[in-house]
Scaffold this motif. Structure first.
Motif, PDB file in Angstrom:
ATOM      1  N   PRO A 336     -10.322   6.263  -4.010  1.00  0.00           N
ATOM      2  CA  PRO A 336      -9.998   6.265  -2.585  1.00  0.00           C
ATOM      3  C   PRO A 336     -10.406   4.952  -1.943  1.00  0.00           C
ATOM      4  O   PRO A 336     -11.458   4.407  -2.207  1.00  0.00           O
ATOM      5  CB  PRO A 336     -10.823   7.439  -2.032  1.00  0.00           C
ATOM      6  N   ARG A 337      -9.511   4.435  -1.121  1.00  0.00           N
ATOM      7  CA  ARG A 337      -9.829   3.247  -0.345  1.00  0.00           C
ATOM      8  C   ARG A 337     -10.183   3.682   1.076  1.00  0.00           C
ATOM      9  O   ARG A 337     -10.190   4.863   1.388  1.00  0.00           O
ATOM     10  CB  ARG A 337      -8.636   2.292  -0.327  1.00  0.00           C
ATOM     11  N   ASP A 338     -10.468   2.702   1.919  1.00  0.00           N
ATOM     12  CA  ASP A 338     -10.807   3.030   3.297  1.00  0.00           C
ATOM     13  C   ASP A 338      -9.653   3.744   3.989  1.00  0.00           C
ATOM     14  O   ASP A 338      -9.852   4.608   4.831  1.00  0.00           O
ATOM     15  CB  ASP A 338     -11.174   1.753   4.057  1.00  0.00           C
ATOM     16  N   GLU A 339      -8.402   3.356   3.640  1.00  0.00           N
ATOM     17  CA  GLU A 339      -7.249   3.953   4.285  1.00  0.00           C
ATOM     18  C   GLU A 339      -6.567   5.016   3.437  1.00  0.00           C
ATOM     19  O   GLU A 339      -5.513   5.506   3.786  1.00  0.00           O
ATOM     20  CB  GLU A 339      -6.224   2.868   4.638  1.00  0.00           C
ATOM     21  N   GLY A 340      -7.128   5.403   2.285  1.00  0.00           N
ATOM     22  CA  GLY A 340      -6.522   6.461   1.487  1.00  0.00           C
ATOM     23  C   GLY A 340      -6.565   6.160   0.006  1.00  0.00           C
ATOM     24  O   GLY A 340      -7.452   5.456  -0.484  1.00  0.00           O
ATOM     25  N   LEU A 341      -5.589   6.705  -0.725  1.00  0.00           N
ATOM     26  CA  LEU A 341      -5.488   6.532  -2.165  1.00  0.00           C
ATOM     27  C   LEU A 341      -4.511   5.418  -2.498  1.00  0.00           C
ATOM     28  O   LEU A 341      -3.486   5.257  -1.836  1.00  0.00           O
ATOM     29  CB  LEU A 341      -5.008   7.835  -2.825  1.00  0.00           C
ATOM     30  N   SER A 342      -4.824   4.691  -3.550  1.00  0.00           N
ATOM     31  CA  SER A 342      -3.941   3.630  -4.022  1.00  0.00           C
ATOM     32  C   SER A 342      -3.998   3.604  -5.538  1.00  0.00           C
ATOM     33  O   SER A 342      -5.082   3.559  -6.123  1.00  0.00           O
ATOM     34  CB  SER A 342      -4.365   2.264  -3.450  1.00  0.00           C
ATOM     35  N   THR A 343      -2.829   3.622  -6.175  1.00  0.00           N
ATOM     36  CA  THR A 343      -2.785   3.604  -7.634  1.00  0.00           C
ATOM     37  C   THR A 343      -1.428   3.131  -8.104  1.00  0.00           C
ATOM     38  O   THR A 343      -0.444   3.126  -7.351  1.00  0.00           O
ATOM     39  CB  THR A 343      -3.075   5.006  -8.200  1.00  0.00           C
TER      40      THR A 343
END
Length: 662
Positions: A336-343
């Protein structure tokens, strides 16, 4: 000629784009004045790229301002600068000396030198960004701006979503609305969040709804290559077109829709694979689990599943595949990043096709799904791409056109101090008996084949990769593959990854595929095909390898990895310390297996039983069995969630003729 509304102009004004000789395109602002001739102001001159049919077909002004996007007959998208400042504009009108009467020949002729002089006063602007042939040779039919995105349509049956990165156009993804709709003319966004795709299917004009996935209207008109206009309101709709020189009008009153959708479908056919991205917390909505599913209907779907409402809401649908989607893989870590999920998401299946996307998911309480999902298409690969580009290919025999990717696994830990590279590597199990390794460079949007092996000589069903890393030893990238004969092979691909990385840097993304060589160890685990495979790391360089087969059996082996020889040329040694087999563990194919803990396994089968096993010195002992409701189970995925008291709770999602989370 084409009209384009421009932000900031009064309601009676609109921009007019006109293409002329030598690829010159003029931009004029035209204002309607009742009872008088229109007032025109020349705003800019642009030079289209050289091609055989050198004229524009559509244009739009992005809301960011200062830019103009247009499509041309060659299928390219072009981005031009446009300041729109009155200082750079040249005014012209059909009225001379304040006369409001009709313009006579003298007044018209007196304006011609003035227009030529005004054209010469403006510079001829070149495009800032060119996406050449984006929609093929049949041309771009429309450009639409909505929100922060740009949408383009073409007669290739695809509409694309783009965004502006500085002063460059970036393609995010492409969409195929429905089969047979090869001639897309225009997109329209409705107030209720639907996207209407308008175009020609055979000799009919079609209005297709992206929200419901069905044709709303189908009107016979004779097909494309004609002028048309469509307008709809809550009470009625009208479609006008020109046919054989006659203006035809189709009009009808809108009837209320009596169809009620009780439960929306995720896919049109069975779900072949599923992966969990992670969880997103949304205020007033609780925690939403984000999944990706791939199906036999040639699409992949990103969806949010709420534990509170037990409803699955599709967030995005990926339609780049031309055949079934059989395998999915996520580039770990899915953090999880500060603004959500990234993959990074890899999807593969029939016709030897792999697609790669960047997924960005974040909570959005204002949206209907409570989650905003942005999909960016990164790269794609097909084994027969070189064959498609050959001339006279109809005279050649295509090699194995039915090759399918059966399983995918992302190689972990490829970017370290020893291997400081932005390349990511992907292993694929193939139906033609090969194991293939691909390299991805996300920045350059390149996905290339770097290594392969035909050791199994039969269909390879499953592939898993894992990393052996200890503080005092060198890291080792290991690969595990399973085939239809029940064998499981173990490979050391460390040197292959290093050689491929060096070759990719030297050749800028083009490399001759390397040979993986022979496996370090082969274990005959089953009497027939291996349908499920999982590797779980234990302490001190030991790994549990669990597999399930067509004959309903489960096999577990404890593998030890060690290095032999000197540090300069250390070799990898694999040794099986313990093997446990459980024949007839299920009454049908075991299509899903996971090692939850070193002493705990979970297996799922087509017999619709989910069984928890304890692995100890005495072998495998069944702890509990749960029946699930998904027929024809294809795959399962598991994850753990830490509880407040320090314990762990395990969840699993199963897919087949449906989707279920337990």
């Amino acid at each position: 000629l084409s009209w384009a509304p421009r932000p900031g102009l009064p309601p009676a004004s609109v921009a007019l784009l006109a293409s002329g000789p030598d690829g010159e395109m003029l931009w004029l602002d035209v204002t309607h004045r009742p009872g008088r001739a229109p007032w025109m102001r020349l705003m800019g001159r642009y030079l289209l790229p050289p091609c055989k049919q050198r004229w524009h077909t559509c244009a739009a002004f992005p809301p960011q301002g200062g830019l103009l996007v247009c499509g041309d007959r060659r299928g390219s998208l072009l981005l031009f600068p446009c300041s729109g400042s009155p200082e750079r504009a040249a005014e012209s009108t059909g009225i001379t000396n304040g006369d409001t009467g009709p313009v006579n020949n003298d007044s018209g002729s007196s304006l011609e030198p003035s227009c030529s002089a005004l054209r010469g006063a403006l510079p001829l602007e070149a495009p800032l960004s060119v996406l050449f042939g984006l929609h093929g040779k049949t041309g771009v039919t429309s450009v639409t701006c909505h929100g922060d995105y740009i949408y383009s349509t073409g007669r290739d049956g695809i509409y694309r979503q783009l965004r502006l990165q500085g002063q460059q156009l970036e393609v995010l993804r492409k969409h195929r609305p429905c089969k047979g709709l090869q001639w897309i003319e225009e997109l329209r966004f409705t107030p209720d969040g639907d996207l209407l795709v308008m175009g020609f299917h055979a000799d009919n004009f079609v209005v297709w709804s992206s929200k419901t996935g069905e044709n709303l209207h189908c009107m016979p008109c004779g097909g494309g290559h004609r002028s048309w206009s469509y307008c709809s309101s809550p009470s009625d709709e009208a479609f006008a077109f020109i046919k054989s020189g006659d203006v035809m009008l189709y009009h009808r009153e809108t009837k209320p829709c009596e169809q009620q959708v009780l439960l929306a479908s995720l896919h049109g056919r069975e779900i072949a694979c599923v992966r969990r991205l992670g969880a997103v917390g949304v205020p007033s909505h609780g925690t939403l689990n984000i999944f990706v599913t791939g199906s036999e209907d040639t699409t992949a779907c990103v969806l949010a599943l709420s534990e509170r409402t037990r409803a699955a809401v599709p967030l995005a649908r990926l339609s780049d595949h031309i055949s079934s989607v059989r395998a999915l893989a996520l580039a770990s870590p899915v953090g999880p990043r500060d603004e959500g999920l990234s993959t990074l998401l890899f999807s593969a299946g029939g016709r030897a096709q792999i697609e790669c996307y960047r997924l960005l998911c974040a909570g959005d309480p204002a949206s209907e799904s409570a989650v905003a999902c942005q999909v960016i298409h990164v790269a794609s690969h097909r084994l027969d791409e070189h064959w498609e580009r050959k001339k006279n290919r109809h005279k050649l025999v295509k090699m194995d056109p039915e090759t399918r990717y059966m399983s995918l696994s992302v190689v972990p830990g490829t970017s370290t101090e020893q291997l400081p590279t932005p390349w990511k590597f992907l292993a694929a199990a193939c139906s033609d008996g090969s194991i293939r390794v691909f390299g991805l460079l996300e920045a350059a949007q390149k996905l290339v084949l770097v290594a392969e092996s035909f050791h199994h000589q039969r269909c390879v069903l499953k592939v898993e990769t894992f990393l052996h890393a200890r503080a005092a030893e060198e890291r080792r990238h290991l690969l595990c593959s399973a085939a239809t004969d029940g064998s499981i092979a173990f490979w050391d691909i460390t040197s292959t990854i290093a050689e491929a990385t060096a070759a990719l840097h030297q050749t800028e993304g083009e490399v001759q595929p390397l040979d993986l060589g022979a496996p370090l160890l082969t274990v005959m685990a089953h009497s027939c095909g291996v349908n499920s495979l999982h590797v779980h790391e234990r302490l001190e360089g030991r790994y549990l390898v669990a597999s399930g087969s067509d004959d309903g059996s489960i096999h577990v082996c404890l593998l030890e990895v060690s290095l032999s020889g000197g540090e300069a040329a250390a070799g990898t040694c694999l040794q099986v310390l313990e093997r446990v087999a459980r024949p007839c563990a299920h009454a049908a194919h075991v299509t899903g297996i996971r090692v939850l803990r070193p002493d705990l396994l979970l297996s799922a089968s087509v017999d619709q039983r989910l069984t928890l096993w304890h692995w100890g010195p005495g072998g495998l002992d069944a702890l509990s069995t749960t029946f699930f409701h998904v027929p024809d189970l294809a795959e399962l995925d598991c994850w753990e969630v830490a509880e407040a008291g320090g314990g762990l709770r395990y969840y699993c999602v199963l897919c087949g003729q449906g989707l279920e989370m337990l």
